[in-house]
Design an enzyme around this catalytic site. Structure first.
Site, PDB file in Angstrom:
ATOM      1  N   SER A 117     -10.948 -28.316  34.326  1.00 39.73           N
ATOM      2  CA  SER A 117      -9.666 -29.364  34.353  1.00 39.73           C
ATOM      3  C   SER A 117      -9.054 -29.032  33.360  1.00 39.73           C
ATOM      4  O   SER A 117      -7.867 -30.167  33.125  1.00 39.73           O
ATOM      5  CB  SER A 117     -10.672 -31.148  34.205  1.00 39.73           C
ATOM      6  OG  SER A 117     -11.342 -30.519  33.016  1.00 39.73           O
ATOM      7  N   GLY A 118      -8.883 -28.187  31.937  1.00 37.76           N
ATOM      8  CA  GLY A 118      -8.215 -27.670  31.357  1.00 37.76           C
ATOM      9  C   GLY A 118      -8.895 -29.284  29.703  1.00 37.76           C
ATOM     10  O   GLY A 118      -8.580 -28.359  28.448  1.00 37.76           O
ATOM     11  N   GLU A 127     -28.167 -41.844   7.768  1.00 38.22           N
ATOM     12  CA  GLU A 127     -26.884 -40.833   8.654  1.00 38.22           C
ATOM     13  C   GLU A 127     -25.507 -41.189   8.520  1.00 38.22           C
ATOM     14  O   GLU A 127     -25.037 -41.066   9.316  1.00 38.22           O
ATOM     15  CB  GLU A 127     -27.779 -41.065  10.218  1.00 38.22           C
ATOM     16  CG  GLU A 127     -27.498 -42.108  10.859  1.00 38.22           C
ATOM     17  CD  GLU A 127     -28.953 -43.058  11.042  1.00 38.22           C
ATOM     18  OE1 GLU A 127     -29.037 -43.035   9.976  1.00 38.22           O
ATOM     19  OE2 GLU A 127     -28.804 -43.998  11.218  1.00 38.22           O
ATOM     20  N   GLY A 174     -34.069 -48.881  15.678  1.00 39.46           N
ATOM     21  CA  GLY A 174     -34.013 -49.714  17.235  1.00 39.46           C
ATOM     22  C   GLY A 174     -34.378 -51.299  16.913  1.00 39.46           C
ATOM     23  O   GLY A 174     -33.828 -51.776  15.328  1.00 39.46           O
ATOM     24  N   ASP A 191     -14.737 -29.279  27.572  1.00 36.85           N
ATOM     25  CA  ASP A 191     -15.623 -29.232  27.549  1.00 36.85           C
ATOM     26  C   ASP A 191     -15.915 -27.341  28.737  1.00 36.85           C
ATOM     27  O   ASP A 191     -16.239 -26.949  28.471  1.00 36.85           O
ATOM     28  CB  ASP A 191     -16.884 -30.425  28.758  1.00 36.85           C
ATOM     29  CG  ASP A 191     -16.889 -31.990  27.829  1.00 36.85           C
ATOM     30  OD1 ASP A 191     -16.533 -31.015  26.153  1.00 36.85           O
ATOM     31  OD2 ASP A 191     -17.029 -32.426  27.929  1.00 36.85           O
ATOM     32  N   SER A 192     -15.277 -28.160  30.065  1.00 34.34           N
ATOM     33  CA  SER A 192     -14.894 -27.016  31.272  1.00 34.34           C
ATOM     34  C   SER A 192     -13.938 -26.299  30.449  1.00 34.34           C
ATOM     35  O   SER A 192     -13.989 -24.822  31.039  1.00 34.34           O
ATOM     36  CB  SER A 192     -13.834 -27.801  32.234  1.00 34.34           C
ATOM     37  OG  SER A 192     -12.527 -28.142  32.516  1.00 34.34           O
ATOM     38  N   SER A 193     -12.668 -25.915  29.466  1.00 35.37           N
ATOM     39  CA  SER A 193     -12.534 -24.837  29.311  1.00 35.37           C
ATOM     40  C   SER A 193     -13.846 -24.108  28.299  1.00 35.37           C
ATOM     41  O   SER A 193     -13.370 -23.009  28.403  1.00 35.37           O
ATOM     42  CB  SER A 193     -11.327 -25.238  28.592  1.00 35.37           C
ATOM     43  OG  SER A 193     -10.478 -26.276  28.987  1.00 35.37           O
ATOM     44  N   LYS A 240     -20.457 -32.474  21.062  1.00 35.54           N
ATOM     45  CA  LYS A 240     -18.721 -32.486  21.463  1.00 35.54           C
ATOM     46  C   LYS A 240     -17.851 -31.660  20.251  1.00 35.54           C
ATOM     47  O   LYS A 240     -17.357 -30.615  20.977  1.00 35.54           O
ATOM     48  CB  LYS A 240     -18.301 -33.773  21.507  1.00 35.54           C
ATOM     49  CG  LYS A 240     -16.619 -33.760  21.982  1.00 35.54           C
ATOM     50  CD  LYS A 240     -16.856 -33.469  23.522  1.00 35.54           C
ATOM     51  CE  LYS A 240     -15.569 -33.931  24.521  1.00 35.54           C
ATOM     52  NZ  LYS A 240     -15.503 -33.513  25.472  1.00 35.54           N
ATOM     53  N   HIS A 298     -29.638 -46.573   6.215  1.00 30.67           N
ATOM     54  CA  HIS A 298     -29.696 -45.584   7.413  1.00 30.67           C
ATOM     55  C   HIS A 298     -28.987 -44.588   6.659  1.00 30.67           C
ATOM     56  O   HIS A 298     -27.629 -45.201   6.325  1.00 30.67           O
ATOM     57  CB  HIS A 298     -27.980 -46.292   8.397  1.00 30.67           C
ATOM     58  CG  HIS A 298     -29.355 -47.376   9.368  1.00 30.67           C
ATOM     59  ND1 HIS A 298     -29.124 -46.623  10.140  1.00 30.67           N
ATOM     60  CD2 HIS A 298     -29.652 -48.475   9.155  1.00 30.67           C
ATOM     61  CE1 HIS A 298     -30.184 -47.806  10.800  1.00 30.67           C
ATOM     62  NE2 HIS A 298     -30.068 -49.135  10.360  1.00 30.67           N
ATOM     63  N   CYS A 345     -35.104 -47.421   9.258  1.00 29.34           N
ATOM     64  CA  CYS A 345     -35.205 -47.876   9.443  1.00 29.34           C
ATOM     65  C   CYS A 345     -36.283 -49.068  10.018  1.00 29.34           C
ATOM     66  O   CYS A 345     -37.524 -48.851  10.002  1.00 29.34           O
ATOM     67  CB  CYS A 345     -34.198 -49.092  10.115  1.00 29.34           C
ATOM     68  SG  CYS A 345     -33.296 -50.554  10.224  1.00 29.34           S
ATOM     69  N   TYR A 346     -36.162 -49.295  11.883  1.00 24.25           N
ATOM     70  CA  TYR A 346     -36.939 -49.410  12.671  1.00 24.25           C
ATOM     71  C   TYR A 346     -38.438 -48.520  12.282  1.00 24.25           C
ATOM     72  O   TYR A 346     -39.317 -48.703  12.316  1.00 24.25           O
ATOM     73  CB  TYR A 346     -36.819 -49.776  14.165  1.00 24.25           C
ATOM     74  CG  TYR A 346     -38.224 -49.665  14.429  1.00 24.25           C
ATOM     75  CD1 TYR A 346     -38.773 -51.127  15.355  1.00 24.25           C
ATOM     76  CD2 TYR A 346     -38.571 -48.770  15.675  1.00 24.25           C
ATOM     77  CE1 TYR A 346     -39.232 -51.505  15.595  1.00 24.25           C
ATOM     78  CE2 TYR A 346     -39.874 -49.177  17.063  1.00 24.25           C
ATOM     79  CZ  TYR A 346     -39.962 -50.289  16.448  1.00 24.25           C
ATOM     80  OH  TYR A 346     -40.803 -50.904  17.806  1.00 24.25           O
TER      81      TYR A 346
END
Ligand code: XMP
Length: 511
Positions: free
Chosen positions: A223-224, A171, A56, A227-229, A367, A169, A83-84
């Site tokens: 919507s195609g 990550e 942060g 996520d909605s698919s 995602k 970091h 880190c922070y």
């Protein structure tokens, strides 16, 4: 009770916070992000196997810096500060922080001690540093376990209490063995077993969805997009034709996209899909509008009207499903999270359709996990690996007012661009790439004739999450092939330009 073992990430406003959570999940451990000021009781109730404090921008000893309740260190739950997060840990437990003479930034050589958190990590490795303050004296009973030339306390440990700090970091990709270090924290320190796998997720979700939905009917706006698919497929697996999907074709999709969506979901998977062919209505409503935000609003309103009209035709639908994903819902200690979806989701949903409940099967997923679930469910790659596509579609890629003629030109140019990128095998390297019909017409010459035709802009960016982006270094021969094909094959285009600006200061889309 948690379904899975859980690690918590406490968010102190750093830019890599979601990345930490994703790394944990990649290591097959379920992970949630909470704001740094989450109640201790909330944390305890979740029964985490470990807690990670993020980085942060603040200075831990300042009055208004984000803090945690120091009792968190007495819970017997392992803590890793990054880190922070490391500085705050040291500060709260009696260590000392100081400003370094120079900000330490970039890749540094890291020398690590023999320690379980560095299992299978090279003694001399590379880490990514980005800090001005550092720990100069450790709390009692703490020891140094890694150092760099400029940072003698690059990592510290209290093995008895299982409390650790990394100044760097782990990550980010610039710490090549950082994944291993995080994995060691999870498996060697927190005793995780790794039960977060998408196959289990699919099975459990289907069961949960059946329990939640019972014999009620569900409606989903498809919507195609990814996520909605994936949400549609998951709910369909759970309750079959109790789910109705409404797919609004707004005429602003890319070439053949509407048919593709219909074909995949009805022919391949037998979903109950209603396609609303509203192309003309959208185009009429957009006529003469040039302002980008007015376009978005207009499309959002038309969408609601069409969705409403379709929903009214259905009988007895009680539940509304949505493809909300985890980054949309994270309540962040910082300011970044959840910005994207809010500005993106066009229009939202009609207020006056009454539903008794919401079904959001992807609420816990990132995602990349949504894509994996999609693959588990058998969705084809052109759906699952689809690049981001804005809700307002091609309307924000035709600069100025929209006409069918312009949309046709743009669709063809965009199609060629995408085809050439695919042929060159670059589609996985470029996060998003598309053509833009600029409002500019310029003079050209074709054969013996002068032309006065449109300029197509090509955009291609690399990015992690769309918040920042760099323009993609597409090789010249590929750009050449795209340019030649577009001017030869698409009528009324005589000039191609490539966008070489990053975000910020530009945005990814042109409008
Ligand atoms: P910008 O252009 O803001 O885009 O840098 C970042 C990401 O968001 C997408 N985008 C949108 N998505 N509705 C959407 O659903 C929108 O109005 C919208 N505007 C931008 C863009 O494609 C990129 O992935």
């Amino acid at each position: 009770m948690n379904d899975h073992e859980l690690v918590l990430v406490l968010d102190f406003g750093g830019q890599y916070n979601q990345l930490i959570a994703r790394r944990v999940r990649e290591a097959k451990v379920y992970c949630e992000v909470l704001p740094h000021n989450a109640e201790l009781a909330t944390i305890v109730n979740k029964k985490p196997k470990g807690i990670i404090f993020t980085g942060g921008p603040s200075i831990a000893y300042e009055e208004d810096a984000p803090k945690v309740d120091p009792k968190i260190f007495e819970l017997g739950i392992p803590v890793l500060g990054i880190c922070y997060g490391a500085q705050l840990t040291a500060h709260l437990l009696g260590g000392k922080l100081e400003a370094a003479e120079n900000r330490e930034y970039g890749k540094k050589e890291l020398e690590v001690a023999t320690h379980p958190i560095f299992k299978d990590v090279s003694t001399k490795t590379t880490c990514w540093m980005s800090h001005t303050y550092h720990v100069t004296a450790l709390p009692e009973k703490y020891k140094i376990i890694a150092r760099t030339d400029h940072c003698p306390i690059a990592a510290f440990a209290n093995d008895e209490e299982r409390i650790y700090g990394f100044q760097y970091h782990p990550e980010v990709v610039h710490t090549p063995e950082g994944k291993q270090m995080l994995q060691n924290f999870l498996y060697e320190i927190c005793d995780c077993r790794g039960d977060w796998v998408m196959r289990n997720f699919v099975e459990k979700s289907i069961q949960k969805l059946r329990n939640q939905i019972g014999d009620r009917k569900v409606l989903l706006g498809l919507s195609g997009g990814v996520d909605s698919s994936v949400a549609a497929m998951l709910i369909h697996r759970a309750v079959g034709h109790q789910l109705t999907c409404i797919f609004v074709d707004n005429g602003l999709l890319r070439k053949d996209e509407g048919d593709m969506v219909e074909q995949v979901f009805t022919e391949q998977f037998d979903l109950n899909l209603k396609r609303a062919n509203a192309q003309e209505l959208f185009l009429n409503n957009l006529a003469g509008i040039s302002d980008p935000e007015t376009k978005r609003k207009n499309i959002g309103e038309t969408f609601i009207r069409v969705f409403e009209a379709e929903a009214e035709k259905l009988d007895g639908v009680e539940l509304l499903a949505q493809g909300t994903i985890y980054p949309d819902v994270i309540e962040s200690g910082g300011t970044h999270a959840a910005v994207i979806k809010s500005h993106h989701n066009v229009g939202g949903l009609p207020d006056d359709i009454k539903f008794t409940g919401l079904v959001e099967p992807l609420r816990d997923l990132f995602k990349d996990e949504v894509r994996e679930v999609g693959r588990e469910l058998g969705l084809p790659s052109h759906v699952v690996d689809r690049q981001p596509f804005p809700g307002p579609g091609l309307a924000i890629r035709v600069i100025g007012d929209i006409t069918e003629e312009k949309l046709v030109i743009l669709r063809e140019a965009d199609w060629i661009y995408r085809e050439e990128i695919r042929k060159a095998g670059l589609q996985k390297d470029i996060w998003q790439y598309f053509a833009v019909l600029t409002g500019i017409k310029t003079v050209g010459v074709m054969g013996d004739e002068r032309t006065y035709s449109y300029t197509i802009g090509l955009r291609g960016v690399t990015s992690l999450d769309g918040m920042t982006a760099d323009w993609a270094r597409i090789p010249y021969p590929v750009l050449e092939a795209i340019s030649t094909r577009i001017v030869n094959e698409v009528k009324n285009v005589n000039r191609i330009v490539y966008d070489i600006t990053s975000k910020p200061p530009s945005t990814i889309e042109w409008e």
